[in-house]
Scaffold this active site. Structure first.
Site, PDB file in Angstrom:
ATOM      1  N   LYS A 166     107.884  66.759  67.238  1.00 21.53           N
ATOM      2  CA  LYS A 166     106.766  67.639  66.548  1.00 21.53           C
ATOM      3  C   LYS A 166     106.627  67.584  65.048  1.00 21.53           C
ATOM      4  CE  LYS A 166     108.503  70.458  70.273  1.00 21.53           C
ATOM      5  NZ  LYS A 166     107.071  70.363  71.230  1.00 21.53           N
TER       6      LYS A 166
ATOM      7  N   TRP B 181     110.309  79.115  75.678  1.00 17.33           N
ATOM      8  CA  TRP B 181     111.473  78.399  75.459  1.00 17.33           C
ATOM      9  C   TRP B 181     112.602  79.206  75.224  1.00 17.33           C
ATOM     10  CZ3 TRP B 181     111.123  73.545  77.145  1.00 17.33           C
ATOM     11  CH2 TRP B 181     110.072  73.113  77.209  1.00 17.33           C
TER      12      TRP B 181
ATOM     13  N   ASP C   3     116.540  77.835  67.683  1.00 15.92           N
ATOM     14  CA  ASP C   3     115.777  76.427  68.224  1.00 15.92           C
ATOM     15  C   ASP C   3     114.752  76.551  67.351  1.00 15.92           C
ATOM     16  OD1 ASP C   3     114.151  74.825  69.387  1.00 15.92           O
ATOM     17  OD2 ASP C   3     114.170  75.882  71.315  1.00 15.92           O
TER      18      ASP C   3
END
Ligand code: PMP
Length: 360
Positions: free
Chosen positions: A196, A102, A172
Site C-alpha cells: 500500500k 482486518w 497492524d
C-alpha cells in the site's frame, strides 16, 4: 500520455518517478551489469541496497535504536500468526480491539494460539466508529494489546495512538504506515504489508522492540521467529529482494517530498476534499464518524446499487481506476495512499459531482 489515477486499495499506486527509476535500472543496476532481481542477496550490491533502505526507513519514522526493523515475507496476514507465536505462550491471554474486517481476521487467527480477550467491538454498529476508550475491557495480565490502525475495508482510522499502559502495544499498520509521523517508542511491534504505502506485494515490514525478541514459544516456525530474522539481518533465507529494493526507492521518494510531515499534510488535504464532496452531495454517503474517518481508504455508496456499474465504467473511461469497494461490503472505495497526488483526488471529485448531477 499521462497515466490514469489508481485508487486501488492494494497493491496500490506507486510514485511514477520510482517506477521510472526501476525501469531505467532494470537490466543494469548501479553499473553492476545485473538487474536487482539477478543479484545474490549476500552480494555487496544488494547488501548496500538493503542497508540503505533500512537506514532511510529508520530516519523517516524516527525508529529508536532499541528497535529492530525486519524485512520479511508472508504479508500482513502472516503477522496475524507471527504476533501470537512470538509474543505469547500457549494459552496466554491477549487483548484485541475489533474495529473492522482486518482486526477481526487477526482475532480469528490469534484464537488458534491464545486466549483472546476482545476488549471492545465496533461490529454492533457496523464498524462506523472506534469504541470509546473508557468502554474497553482490557485485561491487566495480557501479553500484548493488538489493534489495527486503519481498517482498509471499513475506512476507520485511529488519529492518535491508544494508551494501554505498560502492556506491549502491537499494531497492524498495513494501510497507514508512512502516511504521517508516529511515535514508534509507544509500540512493542508495528507490522505492515508493503503493497500500500511501502512498495510491492511480497514484502512485510516488522518493527519490533528488542526486549520482545526473547518471548517466542519454543516450537515457533524458524522463519516466523522475529529473533531469527533479527539475528540474520532478515536474511535467514532469501528475502524478497526486488520488493525490498523498490521499498528503498519509495523511502527515498518520501524523503524528497519532505518526509512524513509533508505526507500527512497532503493526505489530510486529499481526504478532506473527498469527504467534503461526499457530505455536501446529498447523493454519496460515507457512514464513518468524523473523528475516525480514514485518510487512506474512503468507502462510499451511491443512492442506488444500479448506479455502481455506470459509475465505475465512466470513471475508468476518465482515467480513474479501481474504485470498486471490497467484495465483502460492496459500494465504492477510493484509496488515497501517499503516491496518489492531490490532482487525482480533484479529478475524482469533479467526476463525482458531475456524475451525481446527471443521475439524481
Ligand atoms: N491488514 C490490513 C489492514 C490490510 O489492509 C490487509 C490487506 N488488505 C491485511 C492485513 C492483509 O495483508 P496481506 O494480504 O498482505 O496478507
Amino acid at each position: 500520455m499521462s497515466r490514469p489515477y489508481n485508487f486501488s486499495a492494494g497493491p496500490g499506486a506507486l510514485p511514477e518517478s520510482v517506477l521510472a527509476r526501476a525501469a531505467a535500472e532494470m537490466t543494469n543496476c548501479a553499473g553492476s551489469g545485473m538487474s536487482v532481481m539477478e543479484m545474490s542477496h549476500r552480494g555487496k550490491e544488494f547488501i548496500k541496497i538493503a542497508e540503505e533502505a533500512e537506514a532511510d526507513l529508520r530516519e523517516l519514522m524516527g525508529i529508536p535504536a532499541n528497535y529492530k526493523v525486519l524485512f520479511v515475507q508472508g504479508g500482513g496476514m502472516m503477522q496475524f500468526s507471527s504476533v501470537p507465536l512470538n509474543l505469547a505462550a500457549d494459552g496466554d491471554a491477549v487483548d484485541y480491539l475489533k474495529t473492522g474486517y482486518w482486526s477481526d481476521r487477526a482475532i480469528t487467527e490469534a484464537k488458534r494460539y491464545c486466549q483472546v480477550n476482545v476488549v471492545a467491538s465496533g461490529q454492533p454498529e457496523n464498524y462506523v466508529s472506534i469504541p470509546a476508550r473508557d468502554s474497553w475491557k482490557t485485561y491487566k495480565e495480557a501479553s500484548y494489546f493488538h489493534y489495527c490502525a486503519n481498517e482498509t475495508i471499513h475506512g476507520v482510522e485511529f488519529h492518535d495512538v491508544p494508551d494501554v499502559g505498560s502492556v506491549p502495544l502491537v499494531c497492524d499498520m498495513s494501510s497507514t504506515i508512512l502516511s504521517r509521523p508516529i511515535d514508534v517508542s509507544k509500540f512493542g511491534v508495528i507490522y505492515a504489508g508493503a503493497q500500500k504505502n511501502i512498495g510491492p506485494a511480497g514484502l512485510t515490514v516488522v518493527i519490533v522492540r528488542d526486549d520482545l525478541l526473547e518471548r517466542a514459544r519454543p516450537n515457533i516456525p524458524y522463519l516466523l521467529d522475529y529473533k531469527t530474522m533479527a539475528d540474520n539481518g532478515s536474511m535467514a533465507n532469501t528475502p524478497p529482494t526486488y520488493a525490498w529494493y523498490i521499498a528503498g526507492l519509495v523511502f527515498k521518494w518520501i524523503k524528497e517530498q519532505g518526509g512524513l510531515k509533508a505526507m500527512a499534510e497532503l493526505n489530510a488535504a486529499k481526504s478532506a476534499l473527498l469527504y467534503k464532496v461526499i457530505d455536501e452531495s446529498g447523493f454519496y454517503k460515507n457512514p464513518v464518524h468524523a473523528d475516525c474517518r480514514s485518510w487512506m481508504n474512503v468507502p462510499f455508496i451511491l443512492p442506488d446499487e444500479k448506479l455502481d456499474k455506470p459509475f465505475l465504467e465512466e470513471a475508468k473511461a476518465q482515467g480513474l481506476l479501481a474504485l470498486a469497494g471490497h467484495r465483502s461490503v460492496g459500494g465504492m472505495r477510493a484509496s488515497l495512499y501517499n503516491a496518489t497526488p492531490l490532482e487525482g483526488v480533484e479529478k475524482l471529485t469533479q467526476f463525482m459531482i458531475d456524475f451525481a448531477k446527471r443521475h439524481r
